[in-house]
Design a protein around this motif. Structure first.
Motif: not given
Length: 250
Positions: A109-136
């Protein structure tokens, strides 16, 4: 602007034999602030997926369970059934963090001409339960040519932009999101980046990215050549480690 009671976001949830994760994904959607219309496209699962879907049926805008033409076709099908001004998809093994869609919608809404927005994301390892940032990282064409700097679960797209480029390409099975980011950028300019963590990507042994790394690289390299004109050396140097060595040490 639609009334508050009308859906503001159409969400596609493609799924196949992910019943053990599906409820978590759906709960994360229905905890979001903006009104949603959520469509689940199940590819004819043989696990407990239909039972999970039935539990949420009253909250869904629609669902089906039968063999289909793959993930991309299922996503396009769901988005086409909706009418909200913003669209996204959430794979059934990922989930959104509280307030995710509201943050991304505010950015658009603050950038009415841009086609999309994206944020940061975690990778969650199902086996260990560890989380680390995705490269964004903040958007630039040169950086997008070196790697996919946008994490799909953490995105929100204007319906007008989605329809302009025709949604995701059903001919692709591994890098459909990477292809979409390029086409949206080429058609309507760069996306807006949100610093907040808004989603979680679940990493487990059944993901396509983990089991079909060679196919993922093959599609991605073809896309780089198509949209960038040449394939940066980084892709050739990283491929042996990302595809062959990491497969051996799993």
């Amino acid at each position: 602007m639609p009334k508050r009671s009308e859906p503001l976001v159409t969400v596609a949830v493609p799924s196949f034999n992910q019943g053990r994760f599906l409820a978590h994904a759906l709960k994360s959607l229905f905890a979001q602030d903006p009104p949603l219309e959520v469509f689940v496209a199940d590819g004819g699962s043989t696990d407990n997926s239909r039972e999970v879907i039935a539990r949420f049926a009253d909250h869904l805008a629609g669902w089906r369970s039968h063999k289909d033409d793959g993930q991309a076709a299922a996503i396009n099908e769901c988005i086409a059934r909706g009418h909200a001004p913003y669209v996204c998809w959430l794979n059934s093994d990922d989930w959104l963090l509280p307030g995710a869609l509201a943050r991304l919608m505010t950015a658009l809404e603050h950038s009415p001409k841009t086609p999309m927005a994206y944020g940061r994301c975690w990778n969650h390892d199902e086996a260990s339960g560890a989380q680390r940032p995705v490269w964004v990282e903040p958007f630039s064409e040169s950086r997008l040519a070196l790697r996919c700097i946008i994490s799909q679960p953490a995105t929100l797209i204007r319906r007008a932009a989605w329809e302009k480029v025709g949604g995701v390409d059903p001919a692709l099975h591994m890098a459909m999101d990477y292809d979409l980011w390029w086409r949206l950028y080429k058609a309507d300019g760069p996306p807006v980046f949100v610093e907040d963590f808004v989603a979680v990507n679940r990493v487990h042994n059944e993901t396509k990215t983990r089991n079909k790394r060679h196919l993922h690289y093959k599609e991605a390299i073809a896309l780089i050549r198509k949209y960038n004109g040449r394939v940066p050396l980084k892709w050739w140097l990283a491929q042996p480690y990302a595809v062959w060595f990491r497969t051996l040490i799993r």
